[in-house]
Design an enzyme around this catalytic site. Structure first.
Site, short mmCIF file in Angstrom:
data_model
loop_
_atom_site.label_atom_id
_atom_site.label_comp_id
_atom_site.label_asym_id
_atom_site.label_seq_id
_atom_site.Cartn_x
_atom_site.Cartn_y
_atom_site.Cartn_z
N ALA A 17 0.85 -1.19 0.00
CA ALA A 17 0.00 0.00 0.00
C ALA A 17 0.89 1.23 0.00
CB ALA A 17 -0.90 -0.01 1.24
N LYS A 18 0.31 2.39 -0.12
CA LYS A 18 1.05 3.66 -0.03
C LYS A 18 0.04 4.78 0.12
CE LYS A 18 5.38 4.97 -0.27
NZ LYS A 18 6.54 4.20 0.22
#
Ligand code: NAD
Length: 359
Positions: free
Chosen positions: A71-72
């Site tokens: 994720a980010k």
């Protein structure tokens, strides 16, 4: 993207009317566990950049065999244009927004312009320290400032040297960038007996064939702001670092630094990618054909996310460093073996292993 079976699972866009700021979290893949990835705050970050980084995290976590997906997050504001109080309010708000997703589907962390203090603000807004790593010690954190990424980069370099039959003792190393990754790669490689002959930062480089001492150079950087103010060695242009005749070159700052303008002049036997995407993708294969051993970014710089996992599990500093060493060694060995068996270049071999784990 249509036809992409890995993800993204969720793309969450958020708007803060008080500060007129947009933010996005991309949870790319949760097949192996909650998506893991830091928050960057810049004026230029957007959905596409965050999506690419989230995918890189999916591969990195799978390659390190962690029970995390990728994720980010991006908060779209240049922190230099706002007050510290405004930044705090935005990060607190951002933590609140992610209550629904974290820590079940997403566990956050620091990235550009985000460090320990911001992680505290995130917890203030969110409420659960388990939703984020890289926190201050009093919140149960193992800060990135312990140097886990540089430690993993140093171990990757050691293994590459051993694979090439070059003794680590006295092996020559050049490091581009003297921030968190570069400084700790220097420290740990020096402890292993290697000789760091050149280091650069945004102002230029310093070269000393006798070896630059970590304790002295890090002090120069801290007190004078740049390695070019060091009173030992010869000053060199920053770009010269990529052309030095060394055993190991460690890019640890910017993307695409090995590109069409300098690839012919690269003389290093090994490149360990401390920074992300430091080599223009089309040039990885020609370098490999020339015999340059390249340890790709998502293998070499996984120390930070392994440390995040250690923090998530409540491990102490000692156990974290042991885990980083163990996991980096396993990844590098698996990649070298796969490449030997299939003839794939190392990056392709590592990607194939990561994708199998995600299947
Ligand atoms: P940092 O901000 O601590 O340090 C960056 C360094 O790069 C600074 O010394 C800066 O002077 C130098 N720099 C900037 N422009 C330069 C130039 N033109 N030439 C040479 N040096 C230059 O950053 P960091 O945390 O050390 O991260 C470095 C890279 O590694 C980034 O690409 C980051 O995404 C990646 N990375 C970091 C971690 C981590 O845990 N810190 C983990 C994985 C990947």
């Amino acid at each position: 993207m249509k036809g992409d079976t890995l993800g993204p699972s969720y793309v969450i866009q958020m708007y803060n009317p008080k500060h007129d700021v947009w933010a996005v979290t991309v949870i790319d893949n949760i097949g192996r566990g909650p998506g893991k990835g830091g928050i960057r705050m810049t004026g230029t970050v957007g959905v596409e950049e965050v999506s690419r980084l989230a995918r890189a995290m999916t591969l990195k976590c799978a390659m390190a065999d962690l029970p995390f997906g990728g994720a980010k997050s991006g908060i779209m504001v240049d922190p230099k244009t706002i007050s510290k109080e405004a930044k705090r309010e935005i990060v607190v708000w951002f933590g609140e927004q992610l209550r629904m997703y974290a820590p079940k589907y997403y566990i956050s962390a620091p990235d550009i312009n985000m460090a320990e203090e911001e992680m505290r603000w995130f917890v203030e807004g969110h409420g659960d320290p388990k939703a984020i790593t890289g926190k201050p010690k009093d919140l149960g954190g193992l800060p990135h400032e312990l140097g886990s990424t540089g430690f993993g980069v140093a171990h990757s370099a050691k293994m590459a040297l051993e694979f090439k039959g070059i003794p680590v003792q006295g092996a020559t190393i050049a490091i581009e960038g003297y921030g968190n990754v570069g400084v700790f790669a220097h420290k740990f490689l020096e402890e292993m007996g290697a000789k760091i002959v050149a280091v650069s930062d945004s102002r230029g480089g310093v070269y000393d064939p006798q070896g630059l001492k970590h304790a002295e150079l890090s002090k120069t950087k801290e007190t004078k702001g740049t390695v070019t103010a060091h009173d030992k060695g010869e000053k060199i242009e920053g770009k010269k670092i990529f052309e030095l005749d060394v055993d190991v070159l460690i890019p640890a700052a910017l993307p695409d630094v090995i590109n069409y303008s300098n690839v012919e002049n690269v003389k290093a036997k090994i490149i360990v990618e401390g920074a992300n995407i430091s080599i223009v993708p089309d040039l990885v294969e020609p370098l490999h054909t020339r015999g340059v051993l390249i340890i790709p970014d998502f293998v070499a710089n996984a120390g930070g996310v392994i440390s995040s996992y250690a923090e998530h599990m409540g491990y102490d500093e000692k156990k974290m460093f042991e885990l980083v060493r163990e996991k980096i060694e396993k990844s590098v060995n698996a990649m070298l073996e796969r490449s030997k068996a299939t003839g794939q270049i190392l990056r392709q071999a590592a990607e194939a292993i990561a994708l199998e784990r995600l299947a």
